[in-house]
Scaffold this motif. Structure first.
Motif, PDB file in Angstrom:
ATOM      1  N   ALA A   1       0.830  -1.203   0.000  1.00 31.47           N
ATOM      2  CA  ALA A   1       0.000   0.000   0.000  1.00 31.47           C
ATOM      3  C   ALA A   1       0.864   1.252   0.000  1.00 31.47           C
ATOM      4  N   ARG A   2       1.972   1.220   0.732  1.00 31.37           N
ATOM      5  CA  ARG A   2       2.877   2.376   0.743  1.00 31.37           C
ATOM      6  C   ARG A   2       3.459   2.622  -0.647  1.00 31.37           C
ATOM      7  N   HIS A   3       3.859   1.551  -1.317  1.00 35.35           N
ATOM      8  CA  HIS A   3       4.390   1.697  -2.678  1.00 35.35           C
ATOM      9  C   HIS A   3       3.311   2.189  -3.645  1.00 35.35           C
ATOM     10  N   GLN A   4       2.103   1.703  -3.492  1.00 31.22           N
ATOM     11  CA  GLN A   4       1.010   2.147  -4.359  1.00 31.22           C
ATOM     12  C   GLN A   4       0.709   3.626  -4.125  1.00 31.22           C
ATOM     13  N   ALA A   5       0.733   4.066  -2.869  1.00 29.63           N
ATOM     14  CA  ALA A   5       0.521   5.489  -2.567  1.00 29.63           C
ATOM     15  C   ALA A   5       1.644   6.333  -3.148  1.00 29.63           C
ATOM     16  N   ARG A   6       2.868   5.843  -3.064  1.00 27.95           N
ATOM     17  CA  ARG A   6       4.017   6.569  -3.615  1.00 27.95           C
ATOM     18  C   ARG A   6       3.900   6.689  -5.131  1.00 27.95           C
ATOM     19  N   ASN A   7       3.516   5.605  -5.808  1.00 25.28           N
ATOM     20  CA  ASN A   7       3.345   5.650  -7.264  1.00 25.28           C
ATOM     21  C   ASN A   7       2.226   6.613  -7.659  1.00 25.28           C
ATOM     22  N   ALA A   8       1.108   6.557  -6.940  1.00 21.86           N
ATOM     23  CA  ALA A   8      -0.008   7.452  -7.249  1.00 21.86           C
ATOM     24  C   ALA A   8       0.403   8.907  -7.051  1.00 21.86           C
ATOM     25  N   ALA A   9       1.175   9.190  -6.001  1.00 20.86           N
ATOM     26  CA  ALA A   9       1.636  10.563  -5.761  1.00 20.86           C
ATOM     27  C   ALA A   9       2.620  11.011  -6.839  1.00 20.86           C
ATOM     28  N   ASP A  10       3.535  10.141  -7.200  1.00 19.25           N
ATOM     29  CA  ASP A  10       4.520  10.491  -8.232  1.00 19.25           C
ATOM     30  C   ASP A  10       3.843  10.788  -9.575  1.00 19.25           C
ATOM     31  N   PHE A  11       2.972   9.885 -10.004  1.00 19.86           N
ATOM     32  CA  PHE A  11       2.299  10.083 -11.291  1.00 19.86           C
ATOM     33  C   PHE A  11       1.351  11.274 -11.245  1.00 19.86           C
ATOM     34  N   GLY A  12       0.685  11.463 -10.107  1.00 19.20           N
ATOM     35  CA  GLY A  12      -0.194  12.622  -9.965  1.00 19.20           C
ATOM     36  C   GLY A  12       0.573  13.925 -10.041  1.00 19.20           C
ATOM     37  N   ALA A  13       1.723  13.984  -9.377  1.00 13.53           N
ATOM     38  CA  ALA A  13       2.537  15.203  -9.407  1.00 13.53           C
ATOM     39  C   ALA A  13       3.074  15.471 -10.812  1.00 13.53           C
ATOM     40  N   LEU A  14       3.507  14.423 -11.497  1.00 13.75           N
ATOM     41  CA  LEU A  14       4.005  14.615 -12.862  1.00 13.75           C
ATOM     42  C   LEU A  14       2.904  15.099 -13.801  1.00 13.75           C
ATOM     43  N   ALA A  15       1.726  14.507 -13.663  1.00 15.63           N
ATOM     44  CA  ALA A  15       0.608  14.928 -14.511  1.00 15.63           C
ATOM     45  C   ALA A  15       0.198  16.357 -14.186  1.00 15.63           C
ATOM     46  N   GLY A  16       0.181  16.698 -12.899  1.00 16.87           N
ATOM     47  CA  GLY A  16      -0.169  18.061 -12.498  1.00 16.87           C
ATOM     48  C   GLY A  16       0.852  19.076 -12.968  1.00 16.87           C
ATOM     49  N   ALA A  17       2.118  18.699 -12.974  1.00 14.21           N
ATOM     50  CA  ALA A  17       3.167  19.616 -13.422  1.00 14.21           C
ATOM     51  C   ALA A  17       3.004  19.971 -14.894  1.00 14.21           C
ATOM     52  N   GLY A  18       2.472  19.047 -15.665  1.00 12.00           N
ATOM     53  CA  GLY A  18       2.224  19.322 -17.079  1.00 12.00           C
ATOM     54  C   GLY A  18       1.150  20.373 -17.293  1.00 12.00           C
ATOM     55  N   ARG A  19       0.319  20.574 -16.292  1.00 14.55           N
ATOM     56  CA  ARG A  19      -0.750  21.572 -16.376  1.00 14.55           C
ATOM     57  C   ARG A  19      -0.527  22.750 -15.426  1.00 14.55           C
ATOM     58  N   ALA A  20       0.652  22.878 -14.876  1.00 10.46           N
ATOM     59  CA  ALA A  20       0.923  23.925 -13.889  1.00 10.46           C
ATOM     60  C   ALA A  20       0.728  25.324 -14.471  1.00 10.46           C
ATOM     61  N   LEU A  21       1.014  25.513 -15.747  1.00 10.62           N
ATOM     62  CA  LEU A  21       0.859  26.838 -16.349  1.00 10.62           C
ATOM     63  C   LEU A  21      -0.606  27.235 -16.499  1.00 10.62           C
TER      64      LEU A  21
ATOM     65  N   ARG B   1      -5.982  17.301 -12.865  1.00 10.65           N
ATOM     66  CA  ARG B   1      -5.252  16.261 -13.607  1.00 10.65           C
ATOM     67  C   ARG B   1      -4.513  15.334 -12.642  1.00 10.65           C
ATOM     68  N   ALA B   2      -3.963  15.897 -11.578  1.00  9.56           N
ATOM     69  CA  ALA B   2      -3.270  15.082 -10.584  1.00  9.56           C
ATOM     70  C   ALA B   2      -4.236  14.112  -9.910  1.00  9.56           C
TER      71      ALA B   2
ATOM     72  N   GLY C   1       7.793  19.504 -11.069  1.00 11.98           N
ATOM     73  CA  GLY C   1       7.626  20.849 -11.601  1.00 11.98           C
ATOM     74  C   GLY C   1       8.263  21.030 -12.958  1.00 11.98           C
ATOM     75  N   LEU C   2       7.993  22.196 -13.495  1.00 10.22           N
ATOM     76  CA  LEU C   2       8.540  22.574 -14.784  1.00 10.22           C
ATOM     77  C   LEU C   2       9.896  23.223 -14.586  1.00 10.22           C
ATOM     78  N   THR C   3      10.807  22.947 -15.483  1.00 13.21           N
ATOM     79  CA  THR C   3      12.105  23.599 -15.403  1.00 13.21           C
ATOM     80  C   THR C   3      12.008  24.950 -16.084  1.00 13.21           C
ATOM     81  N   ARG C   4      12.704  25.871 -15.527  1.00 14.01           N
ATOM     82  CA  ARG C   4      12.717  27.216 -16.113  1.00 14.01           C
ATOM     83  C   ARG C   4      14.019  27.387 -16.878  1.00 14.01           C
ATOM     84  N   GLY C   5      13.899  27.844 -18.060  1.00 13.87           N
ATOM     85  CA  GLY C   5      15.154  28.028 -18.756  1.00 13.87           C
ATOM     86  C   GLY C   5      14.994  28.215 -20.168  1.00 13.87           C
TER      87      GLY C   5
END
Length: 122
Positions: free
Chosen positions: A42-62, A71-72, A118-122
């Protein structure tokens, strides 16, 4: 001498009680191991869900916090988690997810994980 030892069966049943005690200990150790394994999964599943959610949310951060957190939440749910917190920190999205687990019968707990992307600035 009925049983050949001279005590007429005074020791009968001792091995049975000992075997039952050993069996009970093995069952309890097995339940503990299964509970720890379920909690770890369950801990690994929560970690995966958080990682994928954060990555998906970062794509829509703008697009703003609503779009990023929406999206997250979608990706966290698709990975078996439930979004419990989401916030934008500049161009970073910080996501916390939760996964319910029942490691032992009658015992329900929640495994949580937090991830940042997050998104990289540059």
């Amino acid at each position: 001498m009925i049983n050949g030892w001279g005590n007429q069966g005074a020791e009968h049943g001792g091995a049975t009680v000992c075997l039952l005690a050993v069996g009970l200990v093995l069952v309890l150790v097995g339940l503990l191991g299964a509970g720890l394994g379920a909690a770890r999964c369950a801990r690994h599943q929560a970690r995966n869900a958080a990682d994928f959610g954060a990555l998906a949310g970062a794509g829509r951060a703008l697009e703003g916090a609503d779009a990023a957190c929406g999206r997250a939440a979608d990706l966290a749910a698709a990975n078996g988690g439930r979004l419990t917190a989401c916030r934008l920190d500049g161009f970073d999205v910080v996501v916390t997810t939760e996964v319910k687990v029942a490691p032992l019968p009658g015992l329900t707990r929640a495994a949580t994980a937090t991830s940042r992307a997050g998104l990289t600035r540059g």
